[in-house]
Design a protein around this motif. Structure first.
Motif, short mmCIF file in Angstrom:
data_model
loop_
_atom_site.label_atom_id
_atom_site.label_comp_id
_atom_site.label_asym_id
_atom_site.label_seq_id
_atom_site.Cartn_x
_atom_site.Cartn_y
_atom_site.Cartn_z
N THR A 28 0.85 -1.36 0.13
CA THR A 28 0.01 0.15 0.12
C THR A 28 0.82 1.12 0.13
OG1 THR A 28 -1.79 -1.36 1.14
CG2 THR A 28 -1.75 1.19 1.22
N TRP A 29 0.70 1.89 -1.07
CA TRP A 29 1.52 3.28 -1.18
C TRP A 29 0.84 4.55 -1.18
CZ3 TRP A 29 5.48 1.93 -5.92
CH2 TRP A 29 6.48 1.03 -5.35
N ASN A 30 1.02 5.50 -0.40
CA ASN A 30 0.52 6.79 -0.24
C ASN A 30 1.56 7.80 -0.83
OD1 ASN A 30 -2.11 6.65 1.44
ND2 ASN A 30 -0.43 5.41 2.62
N SER A 32 2.38 11.33 -1.94
CA SER A 32 2.21 12.70 -1.31
C SER A 32 3.42 13.52 -1.71
CB SER A 32 1.86 12.65 0.15
OG SER A 32 3.06 12.23 0.91
N ILE A 48 6.71 8.47 -1.38
CA ILE A 48 6.20 7.34 -1.06
C ILE A 48 6.12 6.85 0.09
CG2 ILE A 48 5.54 5.05 -2.00
CD1 ILE A 48 7.19 5.69 -4.36
N ASN A 49 4.91 6.88 0.91
CA ASN A 49 4.93 6.68 2.42
C ASN A 49 5.94 7.15 3.19
OD1 ASN A 49 2.93 4.40 1.57
ND2 ASN A 49 4.21 2.76 1.86
N GLY A 50 6.00 8.60 2.80
CA GLY A 50 6.99 9.63 3.53
C GLY A 50 8.25 9.34 3.09
N GLU A 51 8.88 8.44 2.06
CA GLU A 51 10.09 8.03 1.89
C GLU A 51 10.58 8.81 0.50
OE1 GLU A 51 11.10 3.95 2.12
OE2 GLU A 51 9.58 3.34 3.40
N GLY A 54 11.77 6.10 -3.08
CA GLY A 54 10.65 5.30 -2.30
C GLY A 54 11.26 4.10 -2.21
N TYR A 70 -2.49 5.23 -3.34
CA TYR A 70 -3.25 6.29 -3.20
C TYR A 70 -2.66 7.77 -3.61
CZ TYR A 70 -6.18 3.29 -0.41
OH TYR A 70 -6.91 2.38 0.08
N ASN A 107 -7.68 6.45 -5.62
CA ASN A 107 -6.40 5.24 -5.64
C ASN A 107 -6.58 4.15 -6.95
OD1 ASN A 107 -9.02 4.05 -4.38
ND2 ASN A 107 -7.48 2.17 -4.06
#
Length: 550
Positions: A28-30, A32, A48-51, A54, A70, A107
């Motif tokens: 699951t990737w957010n 942002s 991606i997920n804060g990274e 990614g 997402y 998503n």
């Protein structure tokens, strides 16, 4: 008798000896925005997920990869999986010609199989200039345990993402290009999102650690925007073992040129005095010099690296000769037990030659890049969906370029550029680069055999120089200044596939096209149905779904 009893036992257990599905990997990737400062200048990046970069995808041949993405950006978004062939499945390719974008706040779940592949790859955003500010990462496909690998298991396996970097946001870069100007030189280089030095000019913490006498695998990918990079590790030799998903003859190198979009794997043995060492990446074929370093530490070391960095090679001829040294390992198995060299590409008759020349020019006073006189424009309705729904004639025209380039000085035309191909034909593609800058091309959905390169213009006599035995099968090929490169492949993967310049400024301004490869039969043997979760947009948004393949 024993086999029969085994099959009965499997049946009682509700298992199947032949239809067991390959393993699934779920993510699951957010996606942002976030503030990052890789060159010390705060800027908006894509995380991606804060990274940043990614997460690394670590898979094995034939794994099913399921990624629920997402989109938390304020603009549409798509991922592509550079080098993953998406067999029969261009629905998952993630380009504007094959997929509707993931809209802000929505998503989409990608589901694809790394079918019959091994090696080192990357993923990144494809829309606009988003790739310039992140959203990228490594994707490795390990060999199955039952398939022998032509080298011993390394002590560890490291991903090294090198590339040029701009400190402007992707939206500003897009505005510059839309205004008809060039984005100019990059601000610097990065290794795994780091510049190697902190604000005080001191070395950042080590990127990797090695134990003395052990051997490590480094997967090095050029994830940048425009610049070829030379990679080397201070005082260490590198043994090349894989590139773009193919095992290679294992030659040793002090440094390697890696062009934009390419990946390769090397083995490095920790056989030097225990201390810290620099890995170095520097620009090639540019009037300016950019360099980035990162530290590799021997376990327990407290000795800083020598400040005497190994020098990069100079000139075009050195790089060309290095390319000539790359050879396919004909005895190594790939993703299947049969040796790579069992595919005798050099004995197949060529059915079509497509000669593509890249050009630059102005259209309505603004800079555009073209292939054979056409600068590609994306359409509101993805090309693949228009074709699948039977409304292609409303969205684009096939074959508006010919297999030969137009006369010098021909006016550049803006249009969707779609080349129709015949299913399962063996084709030769010639890339000619008349400019003074480097070029690199990637083809989604395929790997190809780069059989030849040379200076000047290609002619039929150039075929006499082709390597028809052991060219390394790969997905991205460089074209040197004022030179040509030739590749061969079989168009056996049905779908709509993007051929693009990997120099993203050029792709953004039209230096790309799509090959449509259609099976004569709407058959699941040749292509998968459109997935149930496919996003719809443009002219197909409200149309009834076509009949499924059978």
């Amino acid at each position: 008798m024993l086999r029969a009893a085994f099959v009965v036992l499997l049946s009682l257990l509700g298992l199947s000896a032949v239809r067991a599905e390959d393993p699934y990997l779920y993510f699951t990737w957010n996606v942002s925005y976030g503030t990052i400062s890789p060159l010390g200048v705060p800027q908006q990046g894509i995380l991606i997920n804060g990274e940043f970069p990614g997460p690394n995808i670590n898979s094995t041949t034939n794994n099913n990869i399921v990624i629920n993405v997402y989109n938390n950006l304020d603009e549409p978004f798509l991922f592509t999986w550079n080098g993953i062939q998406q067999r029969k499945n261009s629905w998952q390719d993630g380009t504007a010609g094959s997929n509707c974008p993931i809209l802000p706040g929505k998503n989409f779940t990608y589901h694809f199989q790394v079918k019959d592949q091994i090696g080192s790859f990357v993923y990144f955003p494809t829309l606009g200039m988003q790739r310039a500010v992140g959203g990228f990462g490594g994707l490795r496909v390990n060999s199955r345990l039952l398939i022998p690998v032509p080298f011993d298991d390394p002590a560890d396996d490291y991903t090294v993402l090198i590339g040029d970097w701009y400190t402007k946001s992707h939206k500003i870069l897009e505005k510059i290009l839309d205004a008809g100007r060039a984005v100019g030189r990059p601000a610097g280089l990065l290794i795994n999102g780091h510049s190697g030095k902190n604000g005080a000019g001191k070395d950042e913490p080590p990127l990797f650690t090695m134990e003395a006498k052990k051997t490590y695998r480094y997967r090095i990918c050029n994830i940048g925007m425009k610049v070829t990079l030379n990679f080397r590790i201070q005082s260490h030799s590198m043994t090349l073992v894989e590139m773009d998903g193919s095992h290679t003859v294992q030659n040793n190198y002090d440094s390697l040129d890696i062009h934009v979009g390419q990946c390769l794997s090397v083995l490095v043995t920790a056989n030097q005095s225990p201390r810290d060492y620099y890995m170095v990446a520097s620009s090639r074929f540019t009037k300016y010099m950019l360099t980035v370093t990162g530290i590799v530490r021997y376990a327990g070391s407290q000795t800083p690296p020598s400040q005497d960095l190994p020098e990069a090679p100079a000139g075009w001829a050195w790089s060309f000769n290095q390319w000539r040294s790359f050879r396919w390992n004909l005895t190594a198995s790939a993703a299947r037990p049969n040796p790579q060299g069992s595919y005798h590409y050099g004995s197949i008759n060529i059915t079509r030659t497509i000669r593509l020349v890249n050009t630059i020019g102005n259209v309505d006073g603004k800079r555009r890049y073209a292939l054979n006189g056409v600068s590609h424009q994306d359409t509101d309705t993805p090309l693949k969906l228009a074709e699948y729904y039977g409304i292609a004639d409303k969205v684009f025209k096939y074959d508006i370029i010919s297999d030969e380039p137009p006369a010098d000085g021909a006016q550049i035309k803006l249009a969707p550029n779609v080349v129709n191909t015949t299913f399962r034909t063996f084709v030769e593609i010639i890339f000619e680069n008349p400019e003074r800058s480097m070029q690199a091309y990637h083809l989604d959905g395929y790997s190809f055999f780069p059989v030849g390169m040379g200076h000047g213009k290609w002619t039929p006599a150039s075929r006499k120089t082709y390597n028809l035995l052991d060219a390394v099968s790969r997905h991205t090929i460089q074209v040197y200044q004022r030179s040509w490169s030739a590749v061969m492949l079989t168009f056996d993967n049905a779908g709509m596939w993007n051929l693009r310049s990997e120099l993203w400024e050029r792709r953004y301004l039209g230096q790309q096209l799509y090959f449509t490869v259609q099976s004569p039969a709407r058959s699941l043997r040749d292509e998968y149905n459109m997935p149930d979760n496919a996003l719809l947009c443009g002219d197909v948004a409200n149309l009834p779904k076509p009949p499924s393949y059978v």
